[in-house]
Design a protein around this motif. Structure first.
Motif, short mmCIF file in Angstrom:
data_model
loop_
_atom_site.label_atom_id
_atom_site.label_comp_id
_atom_site.label_asym_id
_atom_site.label_seq_id
_atom_site.Cartn_x
_atom_site.Cartn_y
_atom_site.Cartn_z
N ASP A 154 1.78 -7.34 9.39
CA ASP A 154 2.78 -6.83 8.44
C ASP A 154 4.15 -6.71 9.09
OD1 ASP A 154 0.80 -6.54 6.41
OD2 ASP A 154 0.18 -4.66 7.32
N PHE A 155 4.53 -7.77 9.78
CA PHE A 155 5.73 -7.73 10.61
C PHE A 155 6.96 -7.23 9.86
CE2 PHE A 155 9.49 -9.47 12.62
CZ PHE A 155 9.25 -9.26 13.97
N ARG A 156 7.23 -7.82 8.72
CA ARG A 156 8.45 -7.48 7.99
C ARG A 156 8.50 -5.99 7.64
NH1 ARG A 156 11.44 -10.92 5.22
NH2 ARG A 156 9.74 -12.44 5.22
N GLN A 157 7.40 -5.45 7.09
CA GLN A 157 7.38 -4.05 6.68
C GLN A 157 7.46 -3.11 7.87
OE1 GLN A 157 7.65 -2.77 3.55
NE2 GLN A 157 7.91 -0.87 4.69
N VAL A 158 6.76 -3.46 8.95
CA VAL A 158 6.78 -2.59 10.13
C VAL A 158 8.18 -2.56 10.75
CG1 VAL A 158 5.88 -2.24 12.46
CG2 VAL A 158 4.33 -2.89 10.62
N VAL A 159 8.84 -3.71 10.83
CA VAL A 159 10.21 -3.75 11.37
C VAL A 159 11.13 -2.86 10.54
CG1 VAL A 159 12.25 -5.23 11.55
CG2 VAL A 159 10.07 -5.98 12.52
N LYS A 160 11.01 -2.98 9.23
CA LYS A 160 11.84 -2.15 8.35
C LYS A 160 11.57 -0.67 8.59
CE LYS A 160 12.81 -1.41 3.42
NZ LYS A 160 12.49 -1.85 2.03
#
Length: 353
Positions: A154-160
């Protein structure tokens, strides 16, 4: 993920002043410079058809695009091509008087912020960077991931989530597994709270762990694994082996060595297997390179491993998976070689980013 390489920067200039500035920059950086026919100078490439058409083609071929032009023009020409912050190239815009250099797109993952600072330093210009973590003089999780060549679920959500926590002054810990602790000082980790031991955490709101492991001790706070892509797999197989067989055996080998599947960097085999459907599908599904080695390359390291005369008669060298993994990992092999159902798999760990 898109990481800027200096040799893959395309520069576009639309005016005589822009061409003059591009010529200055070419002296310091390896740029591919595009301009119109009427402004063409030695070493420049003319627009192919039109400015917009040339940009469209370059968008998928270069990891960074630099424009000496008005920001509005650039926004309009790139708008139809924008896709994803993990895929889009870095976009940097500057004025022809070199007063401002603007990081417009893909500041973290694409490297536009870093390129903006580099260009601004060369020109003694003002770098314009608006990403929240940079404005607050903090590191960003996606920048760290790009530098490490790492990814996560869940790269995108975790980065956010993590970047928002950092700029909101929440306490985000950062723990480095032993394989990476020695190089931790090389990376920008401003804003993260260093964690030395997972069994004695300071007060934290979340924890990011840089590791290749498939599992970590459970914690009472949200834990996110940032997994560098370091594991390589040398693979040999019989012709027309079923793709699901190779995939299952590779997952079995990764699990046996406690590697997160996200850590897989590349697979490799002998030239004869370059069109093997199972290996091509494996590389495609994992979105990783499929490295091909000649018989001569593998033969140089064949003496290090047990050889099979059947394999030698079939492909020209007595071992495939082990010397392939040796070459990909610079000799850093891990665990035993798996040999099942006509498939051999040897793992190694590369230290390359």
């Amino acid at each position: 993920m898109n990481t800027v390489r200096p040799e893959s920067i395309a520069l576009f200039c639309l005016t005589p002043g822009g061409v003059a500035l591009a010529q200055r920059l070419r002296e310091a950086l390896p740029l591919t410079c595009f301009t119109s026919e009427k402004l063409l100078q030695p070493g420049f490439i003319p627009f192919g058809g039109s400015f917009a058409q040339t940009v469209q083609q370059a968008f998928s071929q270069y990891s960074a695009l630099v424009f000496i032009a008005a920001t509005g023009i650039v926004v309009r020409v790139i708008a139809p091509m924008l896709c994803d912050k993990l895929q889009d190239p870095a976009i940097v815009v500057m004025d022809e008087r070199a007063e401002h250099v603007i990081s417009l797109l893909s500041g973290h993952m694409g490297g536009a912020n870093e390129l903006t600072r580099q260009l601004a330093t060369l020109l003694n210009a003002d770098p314009v960077i608006t990403t929240a973590t940079d404005v607050n003089q903090m590191a960003a999780l996606d920048t760290l991931a790009a530098k490490l060549d790492a990814t996560m679920q869940d790269f995108r959500q975790v980065v956010k989530t993590i970047n928002q926590m950092l700029v909101s002054q929440q306490r985000v810990g950062l723990w480095w597994d032993d394989d990476f602790a020695g190089s931790a000082q090389q990376y920008d980790t401003r804003g993260f709270i260093p964690v030395d031991h997972l069994d004695s955490l300071p007060a934290l709101d979340a924890l990011v762990c840089v590791t290749l492991r498939d599992a970590l001790p459970p914690q009472k706070i949200p834990l996110y694994k940032l997994v560098p892509k370091r594991v390589v797999a040398g693979i040999g197989c019989r012709r027309d082996t079923q793709p699901q067989t190779v995939a299952l055996l590779l997952n079995q080998q990764l699990a046996e060595n406690h590697f997160d599947p996200l850590a897989l960097r590349a697979i490799g085999s002998v030239t004869l297997k370059q069109h093997e459907p199972a290996l091509l599908e494996l590389a495609k599904n994992h979105q990783i390179p499929f490295d091909i080695f000649s018989v001569d390359q593998l033969s140089e390291h064949e003496h290090r491993f047990p050889a099979s005369e059947f394999v030698r008669l079939t492909v020209g060298v007595g071992s495939v998976s082990q010397p392939a993994a040796w070459l990909m990992s610079n000799g850093k092999l891990v665990g035993r070689t798996l040999k099942q159902q006509g498939v051999t798999i040897t793992l190694g760990v590369s230290d390359r980013c």
